[in-house]
Enzyme design. Sequence first.
Site, PDB file in Angstrom:
ATOM      1  N   HIS A   1       4.281 -41.456  -1.728  1.00  0.00           N
ATOM      2  CA  HIS A   1       5.424 -41.867  -0.912  1.00  0.00           C
ATOM      3  C   HIS A   1       4.981 -42.527   0.395  1.00  0.00           C
ATOM      4  O   HIS A   1       5.595 -42.339   1.451  1.00  0.00           O
ATOM      5  CB  HIS A   1       6.335 -40.675  -0.635  1.00  0.00           C
ATOM      6  CG  HIS A   1       7.006 -40.145  -1.869  1.00  0.00           C
ATOM      7  ND1 HIS A   1       6.297 -39.739  -2.975  1.00  0.00           N
ATOM      8  CD2 HIS A   1       8.314 -39.953  -2.169  1.00  0.00           C
ATOM      9  CE1 HIS A   1       7.147 -39.328  -3.905  1.00  0.00           C
ATOM     10  NE2 HIS A   1       8.369 -39.453  -3.442  1.00  0.00           N
TER      11      HIS A   1
ATOM     12  N   GLU B   1       0.776 -27.493   4.899  1.00  0.00           N
ATOM     13  CA  GLU B   1      -0.228 -28.516   4.599  1.00  0.00           C
ATOM     14  C   GLU B   1      -1.555 -28.251   5.298  1.00  0.00           C
ATOM     15  O   GLU B   1      -2.623 -28.530   4.734  1.00  0.00           O
ATOM     16  CB  GLU B   1       0.308 -29.905   4.998  1.00  0.00           C
ATOM     17  CG  GLU B   1       1.517 -30.373   4.189  1.00  0.00           C
ATOM     18  CD  GLU B   1       2.841 -29.819   4.703  1.00  0.00           C
ATOM     19  OE1 GLU B   1       2.835 -29.121   5.752  1.00  0.00           O
ATOM     20  OE2 GLU B   1       3.879 -30.060   4.070  1.00  0.00           O
TER      21      GLU B   1
ATOM     22  N   SER C   1       7.365 -34.355  -7.212  1.00  0.00           N
ATOM     23  CA  SER C   1       7.288 -35.662  -6.555  1.00  0.00           C
ATOM     24  C   SER C   1       5.907 -36.288  -6.702  1.00  0.00           C
ATOM     25  O   SER C   1       5.777 -37.495  -6.742  1.00  0.00           O
ATOM     26  CB  SER C   1       7.597 -35.513  -5.063  1.00  0.00           C
ATOM     27  OG  SER C   1       8.908 -35.054  -4.883  1.00  0.00           O
TER      28      SER C   1
ATOM     29  N   PHE D   1       2.572 -36.147   5.501  1.00  0.00           N
ATOM     30  CA  PHE D   1       2.098 -34.770   5.697  1.00  0.00           C
ATOM     31  C   PHE D   1       0.621 -34.644   5.307  1.00  0.00           C
ATOM     32  O   PHE D   1      -0.031 -33.652   5.638  1.00  0.00           O
ATOM     33  CB  PHE D   1       2.949 -33.799   4.886  1.00  0.00           C
ATOM     34  CG  PHE D   1       4.421 -34.069   4.973  1.00  0.00           C
ATOM     35  CD1 PHE D   1       4.999 -34.394   6.195  1.00  0.00           C
ATOM     36  CD2 PHE D   1       5.226 -34.031   3.850  1.00  0.00           C
ATOM     37  CE1 PHE D   1       6.348 -34.669   6.292  1.00  0.00           C
ATOM     38  CE2 PHE D   1       6.584 -34.299   3.929  1.00  0.00           C
ATOM     39  CZ  PHE D   1       7.151 -34.622   5.145  1.00  0.00           C
TER      40      PHE D   1
ATOM     41  N   ASP E   1      14.731 -42.256   2.289  1.00  0.00           N
ATOM     42  CA  ASP E   1      14.444 -41.115   3.164  1.00  0.00           C
ATOM     43  C   ASP E   1      14.218 -41.532   4.614  1.00  0.00           C
ATOM     44  O   ASP E   1      14.334 -40.723   5.529  1.00  0.00           O
ATOM     45  CB  ASP E   1      13.235 -40.330   2.658  1.00  0.00           C
ATOM     46  CG  ASP E   1      13.656 -39.165   1.786  1.00  0.00           C
ATOM     47  OD1 ASP E   1      14.870 -39.053   1.525  1.00  0.00           O
ATOM     48  OD2 ASP E   1      12.792 -38.388   1.365  1.00  0.00           O
TER      49      ASP E   1
ATOM     50  N   ARG F   1       2.686 -43.194  -8.357  1.00  0.00           N
ATOM     51  CA  ARG F   1       2.451 -41.737  -8.359  1.00  0.00           C
ATOM     52  C   ARG F   1       2.295 -41.208  -9.783  1.00  0.00           C
ATOM     53  O   ARG F   1       1.584 -40.237 -10.015  1.00  0.00           O
ATOM     54  CB  ARG F   1       3.571 -40.997  -7.616  1.00  0.00           C
ATOM     55  CG  ARG F   1       4.934 -41.227  -8.214  1.00  0.00           C
ATOM     56  CD  ARG F   1       6.021 -40.487  -7.446  1.00  0.00           C
ATOM     57  NE  ARG F   1       7.324 -40.990  -7.836  1.00  0.00           N
ATOM     58  CZ  ARG F   1       8.448 -40.305  -7.697  1.00  0.00           C
ATOM     59  NH1 ARG F   1       8.438 -39.098  -7.171  1.00  0.00           N
ATOM     60  NH2 ARG F   1       9.598 -40.820  -8.060  1.00  0.00           N
TER      61      ARG F   1
END
Lengths: 283, 348
Positions: B143, B92, B71, B117, B151, B44
Site C-alpha cells: 500500500h 510494528e 491486505s 507503518f 484511505d 501485493r
Amino acid sequence: MKKQSLPELQKICSQLRRDVLRMVHAVQSGHPGAPLGCAEFFVALYFDQLHHNPNFQMNGKGEDLFFLSNGHLSAGWYSVLARSGYFPVAELKTFRKLNSRLQGHPATHEHLPGIRIASGSLGQGLSVAIGTAQAKKLDQDKSLVYVLMGDGELQEGQVWEAAMYAAHYGMDNVIATVDYNGQQIDGPTEKIMDLMNLKAKWEAFGWEVIETKEGNDLAAVIAGLEKAKSLTGKGKPILNLLYTEMGYGVDFMVGTHKWHGSPPNDEQLALALEQLEETLGDY
Amino acid sequence: MTSNWPLPWNNWKKHLAIIDLSIAKDKKMSLDLKYTYTEKKDTRSGFGDGFLEAGRRNPNVVGLCADLIGSLKMGDFQKEFPERFFQTGIAEANMIGLAAGMALGGKIPFAGTFANFATGRVYDQIRQSVAYSDKNVKICASHAGLTLGEDGATHQILEDLGMMKMLPHMTVINPCDYNQTKAATIAIAEYEGPVYLRFGRPSWPIFTPTNQKFEIGKAWKMIDGKDVTIFATGHLVWEAVVAEAMLREEGIHAEVINIHTIKPLDTEAILESVKKTGCAVSAEEHQLNGGLGDSIAQTLIRHNPAPLEYVGVNDSFGESGTPTQLLEKYGLNAENIVKAAKRALARK
C-alpha cells in the site's frame, strides 16, 4: 565452564567495577553508575548461570544467549565478556576510542565477539530477545534467552508491545531482568515518570514475576536467577525484578543518578579504586 | 487504522472500471505499445505468491505481520506453514525487533505491514536493530504511494524510499507489476542482508514475463531508444511504457529503463543510457525529495551532467481518490512523463 566459588565470583565483581571506572575515566565519557550496580548480575550470569560458548557464533544455536537492551551499560558488559574469554582483556583500553570494536554503545558492526545486536536506543532489546527465543523454539533448541533492561527504559512503549507478545505466545524460554535502581538520567524514576507497581504491571501482562530484593548481594542474585530458570518451560515468560543500587561499590557514587552518565575525574577515580580490590589484574 | 480494509468488492470493481475507462478515453489501447497485458493484478498478490514460493523453497523463511495478513496477501503462507508465521498484533516496533531476533537465530523473516507503518513508524527500530546490526530481515511494505487510493494521505506514504535508501546496508526494491514483485520476493529470500521491498494495492497491468529472473541491483532496459531515457520504478514503469508509445507517435524515441532496485543503484546502466540519449526523465510514485530521481541526479551530476526532469510528488501529501484520479492530479501518469520528456529534450 567450571563453576566458581562465591568468593572467587566476588573477586570478579570487584575487578569488573575497576574495569568500568577505569574505562569511562580514560575517555572521560560513558555511563559508570548502572554497570556498577549490575556487577553482581553480570558476573552471576556469565560465570555461573549461562551455558554459553566464548567461541562466538552469531546464531547462538544450542547455547544460552544474553542481550543488553540498556546498551549504555556497555562498559560493564565489555568487562564481563573480556573476563570470561570472548576477547582479550587488553582490548578494554580501546573503549570508546576511534577504530575500536568497543563502541560507546554495543554494536555488531565491528564484529566484537559476544554482541549479537546493537543497542543504545532504548526499548528494543526485549523484542529482539523474544525473536531469538522464537527462533530457538522453531529449532527445538531448549537453551534460554536472557535480556537486561533498565527501569527507566520501561517508559518506552515498545517494551510493552513485546511484553504482550511474549505472554501471548508463551515465550517460556525468556528471562528478562529489570535493573530496578529507581534512577534515570534526569533523576529518580518516580519523579521523572513513575513506574508505579511494576510487579503488578508485568503480572497483568501475563508474565511470571520474581523479585530479587538484594540485587547487589551475589548469592541473592544467583538464587534469583536459579529461581527464574526453574520457572522456564511452564508456558509463561519470566520477569526478574532486580533491586540494585546505581553506583554500588563506591561510597560517593551509590544511590544517585548523578553518576548515570558522568565519568570520575583523576582524584575521584583514585578514591573509588581504593575501595575496590584489584583481584584479576587491571587491563 | 485498519477498519476500512478490505474495501467491499463492489467498490473494488468500480475502481477497476475507472482505470479501464481512463485508458479507453486516452486511446492508450490503440497505441503501439511495446509491452501489453491481458490481465491485471495487484503487486501485493505478487508478493504473497512469491512469499509462499520462498517458504516452500527454504524452511528457514518465516513470516510476521502486524494485523494485516489479508491486505498483505500473507494468508496462503500462514495456512501452509502456520508454525512459521507470527501474527504480532498492531505493534510494528515489536515486529521489527522480533524479526531482527529471528534473523540472528538463523531464520529469514519477512515482516509485512503497510509501507507507512513499515518505515516511518519504525525507523529507529530498523536503523538500530536491522540495518546497523546487519540483520537478514525482509521488510515487506504494501500500500505504498498514492495508488493506495481512498484511505488518503495518512496511509499514502511518499517518503519511504528516501528513508530506506539513506540507511547504510539497506537494499531497496520497488518492482513494477505482479510478475516482477513475485520474482523479487523469491530473490530477496536468497539474498543475505536487510531488504526493503515496496509494493502496492491497485490492480495493475501485468506486462513483464512470468517466472522472470530477478537480479537485485541490475536495471532492466525494457525499450531501446535514442532521444531520451525514462528511468521508472514501481507502478510508473507501466506509465513509462505507455509514454514511450505516445512519444514514438510524435517521432521521439525514448529508452525505458526499469529501475526496480533503487539501492544499490545500477549507475553503470544509467550512465550508459544517458551517454547515448543525452537527457533523461525519472518517474516514481514518491516525493521528489529523496526519491529515485535524486539518486539518478547524484549519478549524473558526478559523471555526466545531462538534463534530467522529474516525475514525482512535489513536496506534498496525497489525498483520497481513485488511483487513476490521484496519478493524474499529482502529475504522475503517462501524459506527465511525455511532458517531462519533451522538457528534457528541449534542454539538450
